[in-house]
Design an enzyme around this catalytic site. Structure first.
Site, PDB file in Angstrom:
ATOM      1  N   TYR A  14      -0.470   8.314   1.625  1.00  0.00           N
ATOM      2  CA  TYR A  14       0.332   9.511   1.832  1.00  0.00           C
ATOM      3  C   TYR A  14      -0.622  10.541   2.400  1.00  0.00           C
ATOM      4  CZ  TYR A  14       4.668   8.184  -0.474  1.00  0.00           C
ATOM      5  OH  TYR A  14       5.871   7.602  -0.785  1.00  0.00           O
ATOM      6  N   ARG A  20      10.913  -3.037  -6.482  1.00  0.00           N
ATOM      7  CA  ARG A  20      11.346  -2.865  -7.876  1.00  0.00           C
ATOM      8  C   ARG A  20      11.330  -4.134  -8.726  1.00  0.00           C
ATOM      9  NH1 ARG A  20      14.696   0.291  -4.737  1.00  0.00           N
ATOM     10  NH2 ARG A  20      14.843   2.522  -5.200  1.00  0.00           N
ATOM     11  N   HIS A  36      12.522   3.067   2.353  1.00  0.00           N
ATOM     12  CA  HIS A  36      11.860   3.505   1.120  1.00  0.00           C
ATOM     13  C   HIS A  36      12.733   3.202  -0.104  1.00  0.00           C
ATOM     14  CE1 HIS A  36       8.402   6.367   0.114  1.00  0.00           C
ATOM     15  NE2 HIS A  36       8.915   6.103  -1.072  1.00  0.00           N
ATOM     16  N   SER A  45      -0.640   2.165  -4.022  1.00  0.00           N
ATOM     17  CA  SER A  45      -0.113   3.469  -3.601  1.00  0.00           C
ATOM     18  C   SER A  45      -1.155   4.571  -3.780  1.00  0.00           C
ATOM     19  CB  SER A  45       1.119   3.796  -4.456  1.00  0.00           C
ATOM     20  OG  SER A  45       1.469   5.156  -4.311  1.00  0.00           O
ATOM     21  N   GLN A 103      -2.032   2.114   0.609  1.00  0.00           N
ATOM     22  CA  GLN A 103      -0.965   2.930   1.203  1.00  0.00           C
ATOM     23  C   GLN A 103      -1.384   4.387   1.190  1.00  0.00           C
ATOM     24  OE1 GLN A 103       1.209   5.002  -1.014  1.00  0.00           O
ATOM     25  NE2 GLN A 103       2.095   5.957   0.795  1.00  0.00           N
ATOM     26  N   SER A 119      11.549   0.161   6.886  1.00  0.00           N
ATOM     27  CA  SER A 119      11.859   0.465   5.487  1.00  0.00           C
ATOM     28  C   SER A 119      12.606   1.783   5.409  1.00  0.00           C
ATOM     29  CB  SER A 119      10.539   0.588   4.702  1.00  0.00           C
ATOM     30  OG  SER A 119      10.762   1.075   3.397  1.00  0.00           O
ATOM     31  N   PRO A 131       4.026  -1.000  -1.956  1.00  0.00           N
ATOM     32  CA  PRO A 131       3.327   0.078  -2.677  1.00  0.00           C
ATOM     33  C   PRO A 131       4.318   0.833  -3.544  1.00  0.00           C
ATOM     34  CG  PRO A 131       3.735   0.713  -0.389  1.00  0.00           C
ATOM     35  CD  PRO A 131       4.167  -0.716  -0.526  1.00  0.00           C
ATOM     36  N   MET A 132       3.976   1.008  -4.794  1.00  0.00           N
ATOM     37  CA  MET A 132       4.849   1.778  -5.692  1.00  0.00           C
ATOM     38  C   MET A 132       3.984   2.622  -6.608  1.00  0.00           C
ATOM     39  SD  MET A 132       7.888  -0.903  -6.579  1.00  0.00           S
ATOM     40  CE  MET A 132       6.751  -2.230  -6.928  1.00  0.00           C
ATOM     41  N   THR A 141       2.523   5.735   5.128  1.00  0.00           N
ATOM     42  CA  THR A 141       3.950   5.948   4.884  1.00  0.00           C
ATOM     43  C   THR A 141       4.385   7.215   5.615  1.00  0.00           C
ATOM     44  OG1 THR A 141       3.844   4.798   2.799  1.00  0.00           O
ATOM     45  CG2 THR A 141       5.703   6.290   3.096  1.00  0.00           C
ATOM     46  N   LYS A 186       4.611   2.556   7.747  1.00  0.00           N
ATOM     47  CA  LYS A 186       5.711   2.156   6.856  1.00  0.00           C
ATOM     48  C   LYS A 186       6.770   3.256   6.838  1.00  0.00           C
ATOM     49  CE  LYS A 186       6.748   0.938   2.042  1.00  0.00           C
ATOM     50  NZ  LYS A 186       7.326   2.112   1.433  1.00  0.00           N
ATOM     51  N   ASP A 237      11.402  -4.250   4.247  1.00  0.00           N
ATOM     52  CA  ASP A 237      11.696  -4.273   2.804  1.00  0.00           C
ATOM     53  C   ASP A 237      13.058  -3.672   2.523  1.00  0.00           C
ATOM     54  OD1 ASP A 237      11.538  -1.476   2.538  1.00  0.00           O
ATOM     55  OD2 ASP A 237       9.552  -1.492   1.648  1.00  0.00           O
ATOM     56  N   GLY A 238      13.464  -3.796   1.263  1.00  0.00           N
ATOM     57  CA  GLY A 238      14.737  -3.251   0.807  1.00  0.00           C
ATOM     58  C   GLY A 238      15.586  -4.306   0.133  1.00  0.00           C
ATOM     59  N   TYR A 290      13.298   7.027 -12.771  1.00  0.00           N
ATOM     60  CA  TYR A 290      12.382   7.198 -11.632  1.00  0.00           C
ATOM     61  C   TYR A 290      12.283   5.906 -10.811  1.00  0.00           C
ATOM     62  CZ  TYR A 290       8.129   7.377  -8.940  1.00  0.00           C
ATOM     63  OH  TYR A 290       7.243   7.270  -7.906  1.00  0.00           O
TER      64      TYR A 290
END
Ligand code: FMN
Ligand SMILES: CCCCCCC(=O)C(=O)O
Length: 423
Positions: free
Chosen positions: A179, A363, A308, A141, A177, A306, A112-113, A205, A284, A339-340, A59
């Protein structure tokens, strides 16, 4: 024979790291330093993988479809080169910056994760404390395994168990963040809650009307373990008699969460949100200059370029490659973040030189949390900050403001014309 030796080695490593992680969960000290075991953030994933279940690792690590965008994020950054200047006094290099009026120890934010308790029992609480100890914003998140209130309480004051390591300042800076859910009333409750609790910005997002196709999750029949839950979604059950759409059985993971998100969301959400909360609003997941221009015209306070982490539309470009054209479209009216695959101090410099005000890291912080809990994350962030400071010295700049397009060479040797004033 060789295989047996490798297995023994792996099991010794697992034992050592498991012990370390358990220690991090129960104690604020005594964690074997990440900095002593690893030279850079790219090295964390391999060991973290051994501590995670295949479902959790899949995941966290995976991208969508065949993961072209996931790979492209790293490769795009590596195509830019840096052009240093010599004979500059770099005896004092300052990595700090100001973003939306907030002081940051370096131009780095915690991306945010979702579901951070999958890698550590204290999950978001440990991560948010590490951010506070590092003087950086933590973006919680919507899909967290800790609630808005729990995270706020966790950073309210440095405690014996979760406070900052010696020498680190304590500067809590929580962002939230969003959703946007079909249940707009629940989104509104979350916005009210974070506003009341002193969160400092809202990140909407916009690249996930539905979840991307993460094949690893399908293969692994990924679902949240029964002892964890999406704490902020519990607001739904508290708010209303119906639990429609909130079950967290993940065997049909993507489809299930797609059901929660509002696929009818359009630009008119931004004026709605601006009147619903006094907090600055950032979008985002923007990649195109047109979208960026439109967002600014609607009054957003910042944009996060981003894709994502390569988890949504495969073959979306790397955000860093879109920076120059988005910078031109936005014309310095609001800060741009990006990001990325940012793991190196030089990655941060490249993004800033291309016109970003700051970067988000994703990550690598999950791997650090897995390996060393709160302290592990603090150390990982310090490794990145130190790399940034050293690379700034070698580049010939004394502070973040001095990093301009003059220091970056784009992939095909073309010319970039991005005035520093536009950052
Ligand atoms: C496990 C995981 C969960 C994520 N959850 C969210 C989320 O809840 N909201 C969001 O806006 N982005 C989420 N993202 C995307 C990150 O915020 C970020 O854009 C992306 O990971 C890029 O950073 P990285 O390449 O450093 O990982 C998630 C990414 C990962 C890896
Ligand atoms: C547990 C629900 C997952 C929601 C999506 C989180 C996310 O953005 C991701 O990339 O994963």
């Amino acid at each position: 024979m060789l295989l047996a030796a490798a297995a023994a080695c792996r099991s010794a490593l697992r034992g050592r790291l498991l012990h370390t992680t358990a220690a991090a969960a129960t104690s604020s000290s005594g964690v074997e330093g990440l900095q002593r075991r690893y030279s850079n953030l790219d090295q964390l994933e391999a060991d973290a993988k051994h501590l995670l279940t295949p479902q959790a690792y899949g995941y966290y690590a995976s991208g969508s479809d065949d993961q072209w965008t996931l790979r492209e994020n790293k490769e795009a950054l590596q195509r830019y080169r840096l052009l240093p200047r010599m004979l500059v006094d770099v005896s004092n290099v300052d990595t700090s910056t100001t973003l939306l009026g907030q002081h940051l120890a370096s131009p780095i934010l915690f991306a945010p994760m979702a579901q951070q308790r999958l890698c550590h029992p204290e999950g978001e609480l440990a991560m948010a404390r590490a951010a506070a100890a590092s003087g950086l914003p933590y973006i919680l998140s919507t899909m967290a395994t800790s609630s808005i209130q729990e995270v706020s309480d966790a950073v309210a004051a440095p405690s014996a168990a979760g406070g900052a390591a010696e020498g680190l300042a304590w500067d809590p800076n929580l962002w939230f963040q969003i959703y946007v859910l079909k249940r707009r009333d629940v989104t509104e409750m979350m916005v009210n809650e974070v506003t009341r609790l002193g969160y400092k910005a809202l990140v909407v997002t916009v690249d996930a009307p539905r979840l991307g196709n993460r094949e690893a999750d399908e293969r692994n029949r990924y679902s949240l373990p029964p002892h964890l839950s999406l704490k902020n979604l519990e607001l739904i059950t508290k708010a209303a008699a119906t639990t429609e759409g909130v079950a967290t059985d993940g065997s049909k993971f993507g489809r299930h969460f797609s059901d929660l998100f509002d696929q009818q969301l359009t630009w008119d959400f931004i004026p709605w949100l601006k009147q619903a909360s006094p907090l600055p609003v950032l979008l985002k997941g923007i990649l195109s200059p047109d979208d960026a221009r439109r967002a600014v015209e609607l009054g957003v306070d910042g944009i996060i370029l981003s894709n994502h982490g390569g988890r949504q539309l495969n073959f979306a470009p790397a955000a860093v490659d879109m920076l120059p054209s988005v910078v031109a479209a936005v014309g310095g009216r609001v800060p741009l973040l990006v990001d990325g695959a940012i793991t190196r101090g030089t990655d941060v410099i490249k993004c800033l030189a291309l016109g970003a005000s700051a970067v988000l890291v994703g990550r690598p912080l999950l791997w650090a949390l897995t390996l060393g809990g709160q302290r592990g994350v603090e150390e990982a962030v310090e490794m990145l900050r130190y790399e940034l400071e050293l690379s700034m010295a070698l580049l010939g700049v004394q502070n973040v403001e001095q990093i301009s397009s003059d220091f970056v060479i784009p992939p095909r040797g073309g010319h970039l014309d991005i005035p520093t004033a536009q950052r």
